[in-house]
Design a protein around this motif. Sequence first.
Motif, mmCIF file in Angstrom:
data_model
loop_
_atom_site.group_PDB
_atom_site.id
_atom_site.type_symbol
_atom_site.label_atom_id
_atom_site.label_comp_id
_atom_site.label_asym_id
_atom_site.label_seq_id
_atom_site.Cartn_x
_atom_site.Cartn_y
_atom_site.Cartn_z
ATOM 1 N N UNK A 36 7.299 -6.651 -9.955
ATOM 2 C CA UNK A 36 6.593 -5.427 -9.586
ATOM 3 C C UNK A 36 6.088 -5.645 -8.162
ATOM 4 N N UNK A 37 6.550 -4.807 -7.235
ATOM 5 C CA UNK A 37 6.235 -4.985 -5.817
ATOM 6 C C UNK A 37 5.330 -3.861 -5.327
ATOM 7 N N UNK A 38 4.223 -4.240 -4.692
ATOM 8 C CA UNK A 38 3.309 -3.265 -4.116
ATOM 9 C C UNK A 38 3.486 -3.189 -2.613
ATOM 10 N N UNK A 39 3.430 -1.962 -2.077
ATOM 11 C CA UNK A 39 3.598 -1.732 -0.644
ATOM 12 C C UNK A 39 2.540 -0.741 -0.160
ATOM 13 N N UNK A 40 2.097 -0.907 1.082
ATOM 14 C CA UNK A 40 1.151 0.021 1.693
ATOM 15 C C UNK A 40 1.748 0.583 2.971
ATOM 16 N N UNK A 41 1.043 1.544 3.566
ATOM 17 C CA UNK A 41 1.426 1.970 4.908
ATOM 18 C C UNK A 41 0.777 0.995 5.895
ATOM 19 N N UNK A 42 0.998 1.225 7.205
ATOM 20 C CA UNK A 42 0.510 0.260 8.191
ATOM 21 C C UNK A 42 -0.907 0.544 8.675
ATOM 22 N N UNK A 43 -1.518 1.589 8.149
ATOM 23 C CA UNK A 43 -2.892 1.867 8.539
ATOM 24 C C UNK A 43 -3.816 0.869 7.852
ATOM 25 N N UNK A 98 5.775 5.112 2.453
ATOM 26 C CA UNK A 98 5.602 3.667 2.586
ATOM 27 C C UNK A 98 4.644 3.098 1.550
ATOM 28 N N UNK A 99 3.739 3.927 1.022
ATOM 29 C CA UNK A 99 2.818 3.491 -0.035
ATOM 30 C C UNK A 99 3.527 3.685 -1.364
ATOM 31 N N UNK A 100 3.960 2.582 -1.958
ATOM 32 C CA UNK A 100 4.774 2.712 -3.161
ATOM 33 C C UNK A 100 4.726 1.433 -3.998
ATOM 34 N N UNK A 101 5.255 1.556 -5.206
ATOM 35 C CA UNK A 101 5.497 0.420 -6.088
ATOM 36 C C UNK A 101 6.986 0.433 -6.382
#
Length: 111
Positions: A36-43, A98-101
């Motif tokens: 399970x991979x978590x991702x954010x935006x660059x802010x 970009x904010x995703x799982x």
Amino acid sequence: VLFYFNETRIKEESFPLLDAVVKVLKDNPRITKVRVEGHTDERGAANYNRKLSDGRAKAVMDYLTGHGIEAARLTSKGYGEDKPLIKGAQTEADHQANRRVEFTILEQKAD
């Protein structure tokens, strides 16, 4: 998967999606390991984003195990802003993408 702002708490409207993931994993026992991979935006600060994405990935993993998926089949990792779908995001839609799982199958048994 939607989360409350700056939190690792999953929004209820994401439960049907996660329930579908649970069903896929239960229906496919040959899938033996999923990350399970978590991702954010660059802010925001990179370290903060990595920690937030890691917590969110773990929250999703906890949801899955709480609904009957064996913990041994799962692992989680937060990537923060390191793997954007849209580099140099400008619009809110870009940031949201970009904010995703993501769920990555790492191991599966042959049929």
